[in-house]
Design an enzyme around this catalytic site. Structure first.
Site, PDB file in Angstrom:
ATOM      1  N   SER A 128      -8.907 -68.516   7.932  1.00 29.95           N
ATOM      2  CA  SER A 128      -8.658 -69.466   8.942  1.00 29.95           C
ATOM      3  C   SER A 128      -9.972 -69.615   9.504  1.00 29.95           C
ATOM      4  O   SER A 128     -10.659 -68.689   9.960  1.00 29.95           O
ATOM      5  CB  SER A 128      -7.583 -69.149  10.033  1.00 29.95           C
ATOM      6  OG  SER A 128      -7.386 -69.964  11.201  1.00 29.95           O
ATOM      7  N   LYS A 183      -0.877 -66.537   7.178  1.00 33.12           N
ATOM      8  CA  LYS A 183      -1.789 -67.785   7.747  1.00 33.12           C
ATOM      9  C   LYS A 183      -0.720 -68.800   8.047  1.00 33.12           C
ATOM     10  O   LYS A 183      -1.206 -69.572   8.630  1.00 33.12           O
ATOM     11  CB  LYS A 183      -2.328 -67.934   6.608  1.00 33.12           C
ATOM     12  CG  LYS A 183      -3.237 -69.326   6.353  1.00 33.12           C
ATOM     13  CD  LYS A 183      -4.084 -69.487   7.539  1.00 33.12           C
ATOM     14  CE  LYS A 183      -5.397 -70.363   7.428  1.00 33.12           C
ATOM     15  NZ  LYS A 183      -4.935 -71.710   7.218  1.00 33.12           N
ATOM     16  N   HIS A 186       0.290 -68.543  11.334  1.00 36.00           N
ATOM     17  CA  HIS A 186      -0.840 -68.857  12.436  1.00 36.00           C
ATOM     18  C   HIS A 186      -0.731 -70.366  12.535  1.00 36.00           C
ATOM     19  O   HIS A 186      -1.239 -70.878  13.376  1.00 36.00           O
ATOM     20  CB  HIS A 186      -2.072 -68.350  11.556  1.00 36.00           C
ATOM     21  CG  HIS A 186      -3.243 -68.811  11.955  1.00 36.00           C
ATOM     22  ND1 HIS A 186      -3.828 -70.266  11.696  1.00 36.00           N
ATOM     23  CD2 HIS A 186      -4.400 -68.452  13.005  1.00 36.00           C
ATOM     24  CE1 HIS A 186      -4.995 -70.332  12.494  1.00 36.00           C
ATOM     25  NE2 HIS A 186      -5.296 -69.215  13.112  1.00 36.00           N
ATOM     26  N   ASN A 187      -0.630 -71.238  11.503  1.00 32.75           N
ATOM     27  CA  ASN A 187      -1.023 -72.419  11.226  1.00 32.75           C
ATOM     28  C   ASN A 187       0.453 -73.181  12.166  1.00 32.75           C
ATOM     29  O   ASN A 187       0.099 -74.282  12.936  1.00 32.75           O
ATOM     30  CB  ASN A 187      -1.006 -73.151   9.985  1.00 32.75           C
ATOM     31  CG  ASN A 187      -2.174 -72.967   9.483  1.00 32.75           C
ATOM     32  OD1 ASN A 187      -2.894 -71.985   9.818  1.00 32.75           O
ATOM     33  ND2 ASN A 187      -2.879 -73.696   8.442  1.00 32.75           N
ATOM     34  N   GLU A 190      -0.880 -72.605  15.787  1.00 34.32           N
ATOM     35  CA  GLU A 190      -1.627 -73.688  15.996  1.00 34.32           C
ATOM     36  C   GLU A 190      -1.428 -74.985  16.204  1.00 34.32           C
ATOM     37  O   GLU A 190      -1.782 -75.575  17.142  1.00 34.32           O
ATOM     38  CB  GLU A 190      -2.760 -73.928  14.726  1.00 34.32           C
ATOM     39  CG  GLU A 190      -3.630 -74.852  14.501  1.00 34.32           C
ATOM     40  CD  GLU A 190      -4.443 -74.992  13.455  1.00 34.32           C
ATOM     41  OE1 GLU A 190      -4.845 -76.108  12.993  1.00 34.32           O
ATOM     42  OE2 GLU A 190      -4.984 -73.744  12.734  1.00 34.32           O
TER      43      GLU A 190
END
Length: 466
Positions: A128, A183, A186-187, A190
Site C-alpha cells: 500500500s 491489505k 486496509h483498503n 481507506e
C-alpha cells in the site's frame, strides 16, 4: 555478470516504482515486461540506478539473471493474469524458487494458489502507498509460509516506509492469504476514511457555504492535531488547488463519480461471511456505487429537489465528528481482522498491523500509534472500549450527534457518519430490540428463542408448541 537479488515482472506504474525503490536500496533487480519496449525504456530512464537494473527480454532470460534460490515479484493485474504468469514461470523454476504476488489480489485467490501444489514456493503480499509509496517506501503485508517471508524480509524491510521510531513498515501477517486479507481491510478502511472526509467537505461547502480555498485551510489546520493523516493532508492540498485550464478551484471542475477497483467491495462481502459488522465501510462502498449513477441522481433531483439547507455548525464540531468517525471506522476494521484470525486460524498480530500502517500506506495516521498501544493491551477488546479511545469518543460524540442530526434534517447525505453513529449506539446498548426480531422469527418460522430468565421454553403463544 552481476546476478540480481530479486526479479520483478510488470513495469506498470506500481511495478516500475517498486523496481526503482529496490535498486535504490542497493539490491540488483532483474525486470521483465510483456512488452519489450517498455522494459528497454524503463532501463534507459533509470538514470543513476541503471547499473542495478538488469533488463531482460524473455522469462528464460529473467530467471537466468536472478541468483538462486530465486525470488520473483509479480506486479500484474489481479485475477487470471496472475495465474497465467505463474503457469508461464512454472517450467522454469525449481521447488525452492519463490513467486510473490504483490498486486491487489483477492485473498481467496491467494489461498487457492498457496494450496495448489505449485512446483515453486508462493507468497501473497499486500503493498500500500500508491506510486509514491512504491517508489519511496510503502507499507508491506506479507502472507504465506513464515520461512518464505524471512527469505525476502531484508529486501522488503529495506524498501518499506519507516515509522517515526525507525521501525520498517513491513512484516509477516500470517499463512496463505493473510497478507492480502489485511491489505483488503486496509483498503476498506481507506474507502470509509475518504467517504467521511468527503461528507465533511460537503457540509462545509453546502452547509456552511465555504469556498474551496477556505475548506483547504480548515483541513490543513486539522492536520496539525488529532486528525493528522495522509488523507487529511492531501484533502487540504486538493481543496486548495486551482484548475490550470480555467483557474477555478480544482474540486469545482471534477465530476462527482468515484471510481473503485473492488477491494472495498471485497471487504464488505467478506465482513458478511464473518458476521463482522463494518457499517461505515459498507456505507462508503454504497456511496461510491451511488455516485456512479449520475443520470438517476439527476432524475432524483429533478423530482424531489436537492437543495441542502444552511447549517448552524462550527468547524470545531465538524473536526470532532470526523475524529469520532475515524475511531469508529478503524475499530470496525480491526474487529473484522480479529474475527478473520479466529475463522481462518491465522495468528494475526493486531498491534503489529497497526504499526505497519503507521507510515507508507494510504491510511497512515497519527492515531495508529495509540491504536497499536491499545491493541497490545488487549487485542480481543474492541477499540472503542480501550480507555484512551473511549475518552476520545466521550468528548467527540456530542459533535458527531449534532453533525449527523442537523445535517440529515437539512437534507445533507451523510451515509458513513450516520452509519458510524448508529453502530456506536447499538454497541453501547445493553438491551436492544433484537428480541422483537426473535419473536417475529419464531412467529413465522418457529425458530425459537432464548429467554432472559433461562427457562426451558423457547416458543411464544402464537401457535408454535411450547
Amino acid at each position: 555478470m552481476t546476478q540480481a537479488t530479486i526479479g520483478l515482472i510488470g513495469l506498470g506504474t506500481m511495478g516500475a516504482a517498486l523496481a526503482l525503490n529496490i535498486a535504490e536500496k542497493g539490491f540488483p533487480v532483474a525486470v521483465w515486461n510483456r512488452t519489450t519496449a517498455v522494459t528497454r525504456r524503463f532501463h534507459a530512464e533509470a538514470g543513476a540506478l541503471a547499473d542495478r537494473v538488469i533488463p531482460t527480454e524473455s522469462l528464460v532470460e529473467l530467471v537466468a539473471a536472478i541468483a538462486p534460490p530465486r525470488a520473483i515479484i509479480l506486479m500484474v493485474p489481479a485475477g487470471p493474469a496472475v495465474d497465467d504468469q505463474i503457469a508461464a514461470l512454472a517450467p522454469l523454476l525449481g521447488p525452492e524458487d519463490l513467486v510473490i504476488d504483490a498486486g491487489n489480489a483477492n485473498f481467496h485467490d491467494t489461498d487457492r494458489r498457496a494450496s495448489a501444489g505449485l512446483p515453486m514456493r508462493f507468497l501473497g503480499m499486500g503493498v500500500s502507498g500508491g506510486e509514491e509509496g512504491a517508489r519511496h517506501g510503502p507499507a508491506i503485508m506479507g502472507g504465506g509460509a513464515r520461512a518464505d517471508w524471512d527469505r525476502i524480509a531484508p529486501v522488503m524491510q529495506a524498501i518499506a516506509a519507516r515509522a517515526e521510531d525507525g521501525t520498517p513498515c513491513a512484516t509477516w501477517m500470517g499463512e496463505a492469504g493473510a497478507g492480502h486479507f489485511v491489505k483488503t481491510v486496509h483498503n476498506g478502511i481507506e474507502y470509509a476514511d475518504m467517504q467521511m472526509i468527503a461528507e465533511v467537505y460537503g457540509l462545509m461547502r453546502d452547509g456552511l457555504g465555504l469556498p474551496a480555498a477556505a475548506i483547504g485551510e480548515t483541513f490543513a489546520g486539522w492536520n496539525q492535531g488529532a486528525l493528522k493523516s495522509y488523507l487529511v493532508e492531501i484533502s487540504a492540498a486538493v481543496a486548495a488547488a486551482a484548475d490550470p485550464l480555467t483557474g477555478a478551484p480544482m474540486l469545482d471542475v471534477i465530476l462527482d463519480a468515484a471510481g473503485q477497483k473492488g477491494t472495498g467491495r471485497w471487504t464488505a462481502i467478506e465482513a458478511q461471511h464473518l458476521a463482522a459488522p463494518i457499517p461505515v465501510i459498507e456505507a462508503a462502498v454504497m456511496a461510491r456505487n451511488v455516485s456512479a449513477r449520475i443520470a438517476e441522481r439527476q432524475a432524483g433531483e429533478a423530482r424531489f429537489g436537492a437543495t441542502p439547507q444552511p447549517l448552524d455548525l462550527t468547524p470545531d464540531q465538524l473536526e470532532q465528528a470526523l475524529i469520532a468517525g475515524k475511531i469508529l471506522c478503524y475499530a470496525q476494521g480491526f474487529a473484522m481482522i480479529e474475527a478473520a484470525g479466529r475463522a481462518f486460524g491465522w495468528q494475526l498480530d493486531l498491534p503489529g498491523i497497526a504499526r505497519v500502517w503507521r507510515a507508507g500506506c494510504i491510511i497512515r495516521s497519527a492515531m495508529l500509534n495509540d491504536m497499536a498501544t491499545a491493541l497490545a493491551e488487549d487485542p480481543s477488546r474492541n477499540l472503542v472500549l480501550a480507555p484512551f479511545f473511549a475518552e476520545k469518543l466521550e468528548i467527540a460524540m456530542p459533535a458527531l450527534r449534532a453533525v449527523v442530526a442537523r445535517g440529515i434534517t437539512a437534507g445533507h447525505a451523510l451515509p458513513a457518519l450516520a452509519s458510524g453513529l448508529g453502530w456506536f449506539d447499538m454497541m453501547r446498548t445493553g438491551r436492544g430490540t433484537a428480541n422483537m426480531i426473535q419473536a417475529q422469527r419464531d412467529f413465522f418460522g418457529a425458530h425459537g428463542f432464548d429467554r432472559l430468565d433461562g427457562r426451558d421454553s423457547h416458543h411464544g403463544p402464537w401457535g408454535a408448541k411450547a
